[in-house]
Write an enzyme that holds these catalytic residues in place. Structure first.
Site, PDB file in Angstrom:
ATOM      1  N   CYS A   1      14.456 -20.858  39.328  1.00 33.89           N
ATOM      2  CA  CYS A   1      15.356 -21.272  40.414  1.00 33.89           C
ATOM      3  C   CYS A   1      16.246 -22.427  39.983  1.00 33.89           C
ATOM      4  O   CYS A   1      17.205 -22.766  40.665  1.00 33.89           O
ATOM      5  CB  CYS A   1      14.574 -21.752  41.631  1.00 33.89           C
ATOM      6  SG  CYS A   1      13.550 -20.503  42.379  1.00 33.89           S
TER       7      CYS A   1
ATOM      8  N   CYS B   1       6.066 -20.608  42.903  1.00 31.98           N
ATOM      9  CA  CYS B   1       7.444 -20.437  43.360  1.00 31.98           C
ATOM     10  C   CYS B   1       7.507 -19.149  44.177  1.00 31.98           C
ATOM     11  O   CYS B   1       7.110 -18.095  43.684  1.00 31.98           O
ATOM     12  CB  CYS B   1       8.403 -20.353  42.174  1.00 31.98           C
ATOM     13  SG  CYS B   1       9.985 -19.634  42.652  1.00 31.98           S
TER      14      CYS B   1
ATOM     15  N   CYS C   1      10.977 -25.343  39.174  1.00 33.51           N
ATOM     16  CA  CYS C   1      10.935 -23.935  38.755  1.00 33.51           C
ATOM     17  C   CYS C   1      12.160 -23.654  37.897  1.00 33.51           C
ATOM     18  O   CYS C   1      13.295 -23.826  38.352  1.00 33.51           O
ATOM     19  CB  CYS C   1      10.907 -22.997  39.962  1.00 33.51           C
ATOM     20  SG  CYS C   1      11.128 -21.271  39.469  1.00 33.51           S
TER      21      CYS C   1
ATOM     22  N   HIS D   1       9.712 -16.444  42.283  1.00 31.86           N
ATOM     23  CA  HIS D   1       9.350 -15.969  40.945  1.00 31.86           C
ATOM     24  C   HIS D   1       7.853 -15.780  40.739  1.00 31.86           C
ATOM     25  O   HIS D   1       7.431 -15.249  39.716  1.00 31.86           O
ATOM     26  CB  HIS D   1       9.913 -16.920  39.879  1.00 31.86           C
ATOM     27  CG  HIS D   1      11.406 -16.929  39.854  1.00 31.86           C
ATOM     28  ND1 HIS D   1      12.151 -17.806  40.613  1.00 31.86           N
ATOM     29  CD2 HIS D   1      12.287 -16.144  39.202  1.00 31.86           C
ATOM     30  CE1 HIS D   1      13.436 -17.563  40.410  1.00 31.86           C
ATOM     31  NE2 HIS D   1      13.547 -16.567  39.566  1.00 31.86           N
TER      32      HIS D   1
ATOM     33  N   HIS E   1      24.198  -5.031  40.595  1.00 29.33           N
ATOM     34  CA  HIS E   1      23.450  -3.938  41.228  1.00 29.33           C
ATOM     35  C   HIS E   1      23.905  -3.776  42.671  1.00 29.33           C
ATOM     36  O   HIS E   1      24.858  -4.429  43.106  1.00 29.33           O
ATOM     37  CB  HIS E   1      21.938  -4.145  41.075  1.00 29.33           C
ATOM     38  CG  HIS E   1      21.397  -5.402  41.689  1.00 29.33           C
ATOM     39  ND1 HIS E   1      21.356  -5.610  43.039  1.00 29.33           N
ATOM     40  CD2 HIS E   1      20.867  -6.526  41.128  1.00 29.33           C
ATOM     41  CE1 HIS E   1      20.815  -6.790  43.291  1.00 29.33           C
ATOM     42  NE2 HIS E   1      20.521  -7.369  42.153  1.00 29.33           N
TER      43      HIS E   1
ATOM     44  N   HIS F   1      24.637  -6.944  44.808  1.00 27.95           N
ATOM     45  CA  HIS F   1      25.926  -7.600  44.557  1.00 27.95           C
ATOM     46  C   HIS F   1      27.070  -6.745  45.099  1.00 27.95           C
ATOM     47  O   HIS F   1      28.029  -7.258  45.684  1.00 27.95           O
ATOM     48  CB  HIS F   1      26.155  -7.810  43.057  1.00 27.95           C
ATOM     49  CG  HIS F   1      25.025  -8.501  42.359  1.00 27.95           C
ATOM     50  ND1 HIS F   1      24.287  -7.887  41.379  1.00 27.95           N
ATOM     51  CD2 HIS F   1      24.503  -9.738  42.514  1.00 27.95           C
ATOM     52  CE1 HIS F   1      23.355  -8.717  40.946  1.00 27.95           C
ATOM     53  NE2 HIS F   1      23.466  -9.851  41.625  1.00 27.95           N
TER      54      HIS F   1
ATOM     55  N   LYS G   1      12.647  -7.057  47.909  1.00 23.81           N
ATOM     56  CA  LYS G   1      14.076  -7.287  47.738  1.00 23.81           C
ATOM     57  C   LYS G   1      14.494  -6.656  46.411  1.00 23.81           C
ATOM     58  O   LYS G   1      13.788  -6.794  45.412  1.00 23.81           O
ATOM     59  CB  LYS G   1      14.333  -8.791  47.681  1.00 23.81           C
ATOM     60  CG  LYS G   1      15.776  -9.136  47.400  1.00 23.81           C
ATOM     61  CD  LYS G   1      15.951 -10.615  47.092  1.00 23.81           C
ATOM     62  CE  LYS G   1      17.385 -10.898  46.711  1.00 23.81           C
ATOM     63  NZ  LYS G   1      17.589 -12.161  46.051  1.00 23.81           N
TER      64      LYS G   1
ATOM     65  N   LYS H   1      16.891  -8.245  40.008  1.00 19.31           N
ATOM     66  CA  LYS H   1      16.750  -8.007  38.575  1.00 19.31           C
ATOM     67  C   LYS H   1      15.355  -8.405  38.111  1.00 19.31           C
ATOM     68  O   LYS H   1      14.720  -7.700  37.338  1.00 19.31           O
ATOM     69  CB  LYS H   1      17.803  -8.816  37.829  1.00 19.31           C
ATOM     70  CG  LYS H   1      17.757  -8.555  36.342  1.00 19.31           C
ATOM     71  CD  LYS H   1      18.255  -9.743  35.560  1.00 19.31           C
ATOM     72  CE  LYS H   1      17.900  -9.582  34.107  1.00 19.31           C
ATOM     73  NZ  LYS H   1      17.835 -10.849  33.411  1.00 19.31           N
TER      74      LYS H   1
HETATM   75  N1  MSP Z   1      25.071 -17.841  41.587  1.00 20.47           N
HETATM   76  C1  MSP Z   1      24.411 -17.918  42.825  1.00 20.47           C
HETATM   77  C2  MSP Z   1      25.402 -17.999  43.961  1.00 20.47           C
HETATM   78  C3  MSP Z   1      26.364 -19.132  43.895  1.00 20.47           C
HETATM   79  S1  MSP Z   1      27.521 -19.053  45.158  1.00 20.47           S
HETATM   80  C4  MSP Z   1      28.280 -20.514  45.146  1.00 20.47           C
HETATM   81  C5  MSP Z   1      23.574 -16.660  43.046  1.00 20.47           C
HETATM   82  N2  MSP Z   1      23.887 -15.603  42.317  1.00 20.47           N
HETATM   83  S2  MSP Z   1      23.190 -14.166  42.429  1.00 20.47           S
HETATM   84  O1  MSP Z   1      23.718 -13.388  41.327  1.00 20.47           O
HETATM   85  O2  MSP Z   1      21.774 -14.304  42.478  1.00 20.47           O
HETATM   86  O3  MSP Z   1      23.730 -13.523  43.709  1.00 20.47           O
HETATM   87  C6  MSP Z   1      23.073 -13.638  44.941  1.00 20.47           C
HETATM   88  C7  MSP Z   1      23.846 -12.804  45.926  1.00 20.47           C
HETATM   89  O4  MSP Z   1      23.926 -11.431  45.464  1.00 20.47           O
HETATM   90  C8  MSP Z   1      23.244 -12.678  47.305  1.00 20.47           C
HETATM   91  O5  MSP Z   1      23.506 -13.789  48.120  1.00 20.47           O
HETATM   92  C9  MSP Z   1      23.913 -11.408  47.779  1.00 20.47           C
HETATM   93  O6  MSP Z   1      25.263 -11.631  48.039  1.00 20.47           O
HETATM   94  C10 MSP Z   1      23.813 -10.539  46.546  1.00 20.47           C
HETATM   95  N3  MSP Z   1      22.513  -9.890  46.441  1.00 20.47           N
HETATM   96  C11 MSP Z   1      21.714  -9.842  45.335  1.00 20.47           C
HETATM   97  N4  MSP Z   1      20.603  -9.092  45.616  1.00 20.47           N
HETATM   98  C12 MSP Z   1      20.672  -8.642  46.887  1.00 20.47           C
HETATM   99  C13 MSP Z   1      19.866  -7.793  47.661  1.00 20.47           C
HETATM  100  N5  MSP Z   1      18.751  -7.239  47.206  1.00 20.47           N
HETATM  101  N6  MSP Z   1      20.272  -7.527  48.923  1.00 20.47           N
HETATM  102  C14 MSP Z   1      21.436  -8.030  49.431  1.00 20.47           C
HETATM  103  N7  MSP Z   1      22.220  -8.823  48.711  1.00 20.47           N
HETATM  104  C15 MSP Z   1      21.862  -9.192  47.456  1.00 20.47           C
HETATM  105  O7  MSP Z   1      22.701 -16.690  43.882  1.00 20.47           O
END
Ligand code: MSP
Length: 648
Positions: A131, A147, A128, A150, A20, A23, A299, A302
């Site tokens: 997490c 948590c 959790c 969540h 999304h 990412h 925030k 998903k």
């Molecule tokens: N798999 C772990 C990260 C491991 S890195 C060694 C993880 N994955 S995640 O799919 O949840 O991705 C988190 C990251 O996605 C955030 O740190 C950011 O880069 C991005 N984001 C996901 N949602 C976001 C927002 N709503 N706003 C900004 N960035 C976001 O955590």
């Protein structure tokens, strides 16, 4: 930065969610930063990838009747496929299920175990599943026992596990952060970590029993256990470089720049540097932390279901405009709101008006007054020099803003230079000078404005590579791979005029047309097709050709789910099966059908209608219905028909 190398990494994204805007943002930032540094002559390397182990992946795969690897293969591919569609060009894409990664994780674990950095102990605590981690009582106390991410009650789990002696590195980490003030940046996150480290640091539980979590990398010294998610995931940053002997490791690791959002600050700012230290690997250079894209108060995530698919916006506004908005709107480090109205506003004012207008009037005047070729500059007056100096100053400051993560400022200052060029043209009024026969002056002004515009286009190229290349080509130019070139403009080159770089996009009211649910577009697909066939929600009766009719992609679909739309009496949200894919349609039929009447129905939809938003929900098509007085009847087939079948 001392050496001219930079290694940029994004987090590796969990495969249990579809990509999304959140990412997309971090990955676009890395792509943009890398393009700037490349222009500055840096040797760059850009890594992204997917994080594929853990309970959530296992459970999601089971729900879909897939093996965890099949599930991970499919969802990892969704990320891999998306990046080129957003003009993101990473050098490598790592998956934690790859052998090259698992090998390095096992090697680091064995090394730490052999040196007594890992020990075995019984442990109990609130856990959790979302997490995939234990919480401390203090952490939970702050969030009323739930948590914080969540909003669920953690479960008490007691088991024997392996622990990494993280506490041994607490003082070293504090000293390192103090000695390197921008190790974690912006400063607010450094402060957050320093205050966290003011309390005693506990050792890190690094394993899960394989009986409870079979989907992980086995510990090399005890196959009854797998590595805890973070010990697996963080290692990707070095496994992708072939640690320890890889040429890329030697080349790029000393220049490592991690980009993350604040959600994963602690693992990156505490676990990872201490793991590296214990393993005898130098720590990364900077941890660059940004805030959240929010949807309303929350925030975007998903689990909250308030996500925007980047491609929906890219389809309407273009990929470059999406990249522009994300980079300009968010101040790196702070949260930002993701709203289509703000997007639309910036798009129209900055891109269509400021930049687009500068280019179209400039190229038109070069045609009108200079025979369609870049005119020469004659004697420059102070005004001419001042307007050029403004653009050139942005080029000079760009490296510093980049280094300080002030991407929004770099872009804004470039736009200020563009606005100054527009004012300069207005003030100098070359059309009036042309009437007075002052040809030299007209040429000088148009040359100056074109030179400034070409500098601005180069400054924005890392953000909008396709559109800026297109606009440069109107002046017969290409980016100079050696860097931003203040003298790129070529006198005498033929100039293309009459083209629109960013057509205006109008946000219509989100008011549904009576029947179809394909309400007036929230995004102005209609602008591209001004002869809309809908007038006041009713079909216009003008004649169309067979070729025009053929442009419609009518398909049979089956309604899988139907739900009311909160706050909208007329709307219903449908999930439909179109054979090859599932889509969401928002239709204005709620006063004629209850949601439960709709599930299972075979309907006919216009499948190639530009997507649009209604009440914040994406509608990807329009269903057909007949009007019989006040009644409304869905168009359907007279016998069973496979979803996706064409209707003609
Ligand atoms: N798999 C772990 C990260 C491991 S890195 C060694 C993880 N994955 S995640 O799919 O949840 O991705 C988190 C990251 O996605 C955030 O740190 C950011 O880069 C991005 N984001 C996901 N949602 C976001 C927002 N709503 N706003 C900004 N960035 C976001 O955590």
């Amino acid at each position: 930065m001392s050496d001219k190398r930079i290694y940029l990494t994004t987090p590796i994204y969990y495969v249990n969610a579809r990509p999304h805007i959140g990412h997309a943002y971090t990955t676009i930032v890395c792509d943009v930063v890398r393009r700037y540094y490349r222009l500055l002559g840096y040797d760059t390397y850009f890594l992204t990838g997917t994080d594929e182990h853990g309970t959530k992946v296992l459970q999601a795969a089971e729900r879909e009747g897939l093996t965890p690897l099949q599930f991970a293969d499919r969802n990892s591919q969704a990320f891999r496929d998306l990046w080129p569609q957003l003009s993101i060009v990473p050098d490598d894409f790592i998956r934690t299920t790859e052998a090259r990664h698992k090998r390095v994780v096992a090697r680091i674990l064995q090394n730490l175990y052999d040196r007594g950095e890992i020990y075995f102990e019984r442990y109990g605590g609130p856990y959790c599943v979302g997490c995939e981690r234990f919480f401390t009582e203090t952490e939970l106390a702050e969030s009323g026992g739930l948590c914080p991410d969540h909003q669920t009650q953690p479960v008490w789990i007691e088991e024997q596990n392996y622990f990494f002696r993280m506490s041994n590195y607490q003082q070293w980490l504090i000293d390192h952060i103090r000695a390197n003030p921008d190790f974690i940046r912006p400063e607010r996150y450094r402060n957050e970590i320093l205050s966290f480290l003011a309390e005693p640091l506990r050792d890190l539980c690094i394993s899960r029993p394989a009986s409870r979590l079979p989907w992980g990398i086995p510990l090399p010294f005890d196959p009854n256990y797998v590595t805890y998610v973070w010990f697996d995931a963080l290692v990707n940053y070095v496994s992708a470089l072939d640690w320890p002997d890889g040429e890329r490791f030697a080349r790029y690791w000393p220049a490592a720049e991690h980009y993350i959002a604040k959600d994963i600050l602690k693992p990156h700012a505490v676990y990872w540097p201490t793991m590296l230290r214990a393993a005898g690997i130098p720590v990364y250079r900077h941890l660059n932390v940004h805030g959240y894209w929010k949807s309303g108060e929350f925030k975007m995530s998903k689990s909250l279901g308030n996500v925007t698919n980047p491609l929906d916006l890219a389809t309407v506004y273009g990929v470059d405009a999406l990249r522009y908005f994300l980079m300009r709107e968010m101040v790196f480090g702070l949260d930002a709101a993701f709203e289509e109205t703000a997007f639309n506003e910036r798009y129209n004012s900055n891109l269509a008006d400021d930049l687009g207008n500068l280019l179209s009037r400039l190229t038109a005047m070069i045609h009108k007054y200079c025979g369609g070729r870049v005119p020469p500059a004659h004697a420059l007056e102070p005004d001419d020099e001042a307007v050029l100096a403004q653009a050139d100053a942005v080029v000079r400051s760009a490296p510093q803003w980049l280094d300080e993560l002030k991407f929004h400022q770099l872009i804004e200052e470039t736009l200020q230079a563009v606005r100054a060029l527009n004012r300069y043209i207005n003030d100098r009024a070359p059309w009036a000078l042309a009437r007075q026969g002052r040809r030299d002056r007209v040429e000088t002004i148009l040359h100056t404005a074109a030179r400034g515009a070409v500098v601005a286009l180069q400054l924005l190229e890392p953000v909008m590579p396709t559109k800026m290349a297109e606009a440069l080509s109107w002046f017969g130019l290409e980016m100079n791979p050696a860097g931003i070139d203040l003298q790129l403009l070529k006198v005498g080159a033929p100039v293309a005029a009459g083209q629109v770089l960013f057509p205006k996009v109008r946000l219509d009211e989100e008011k549904p047309a009576e029947t179809t649910g394909a309400a007036k577009p929230a995004v102005a697909a209609a602008i591209k097709n001004p002869k809309s066939t809908l007038q006041n929600g009713k079909p216009a009766m003008s004649e169309i050709t067979f070729e025009e009719f053929q442009k419609l992609d009518l398909r049979v679909a089956r309604v899988l789910e139907a739900a009311p739309v909160e706050g909208a009496q007329k709307l219903v949200r449908l999930l439909i099966d179109l054979g090859a894919e599932q889509r969401q349609i928002v239709a204005g039929i709620a006063q004629h059908y209850a949601p439960e009447q709709l599930v299972g129905k075979t309907i006919v939809v216009v499948a190639n209608l530009a997507p649009r938003k209604l009440r914040g929900l994406l509608s990807q098509g329009m269903l057909l219905a007949a009007h019989d007085g006040d009644a409304l009847r869905l168009v359907t087939t007279d016998a069973a028909c496979a979803p996706g079948s064409p209707v003609s």
